[in-house]
Motif scaffolding. Sequence first.
Motif: not given
Length: 285
Positions: A141, A146, A229
């Motif tokens: 990511l 995200e 992430r």
Amino acid sequence: MKLLRVGTAGAERPALLDGNGTLRDLSGLVTDIDGALLADESALARVRAAAAAGDLPELDAEGLRTGPPLTGIGKILCIGLNYHDHATETGADIPTEPILFFKAPDTVVGPEDTVLVPRNSVKTDWEVELAVVIGRTARYLESAEEGLAHVAGYATAHDVSEREFQIERGGTWDKGKNCETFNPLGPWLVTADEVPDPQALSLKLWVNGELKQDGTTADQIFPVGEVVRYLSHFMTLYPGDVINTGTPAGVALGQPEPKPYLRAGDVVELEIVGLGRQRQQLKDA
């Protein structure tokens, strides 16, 4: 939605706690609450629709055990020293990258199940934590935004730790983190749409009625989206994976001598506002 699993250990059934605090049976709609369900948007939509329409049968909650709100957990990833105040109380440097260790899924028990003090333990400790449950497969990511988009929901977790095993017995932290019953989870899995800001949650923990931890996720060094992430660059995260995101100050390890480590007979209660409360009595393994 507040999703949960109720019944005897190993035979829990899926349920939902509605807005009026009434327990509703989901077993007619879904087989269980697991990664497959969390990844299936159409199934979750059916659950939401049935709840809104009042179509879910009521369950009698009296005397009914609450189990972990999630089954089929693939892996439990844990972030160490992720609160500024906790790092300070233990005398540790502020990490420049998230510190990662693992817990085995078989450490997970229900929010009111017994926690076992390991044999030969002298330093069993408490840690209230925000647990993050992954809902979409995450690989490489690019942003914290995200990361948040891949979260299915949140839960209260108790990252029980044995500090001698963890710190003084050589090797990695994992020996002090994977004793049986060392990850009570729940009572609910609260879907991400009901937690608009995971960095604005209050966490508290009491031992024998005395407040020991009183923190907020705003103090996290690495916030939830960044943790997801970051981890996605080292491994693939799958629906049903769990991330314990660290604990605030107030653990026994950070107290003056003699440190008040847990013993059989102690009662630990913990809560994250909006995610539910736990209570465990400790017994010897």
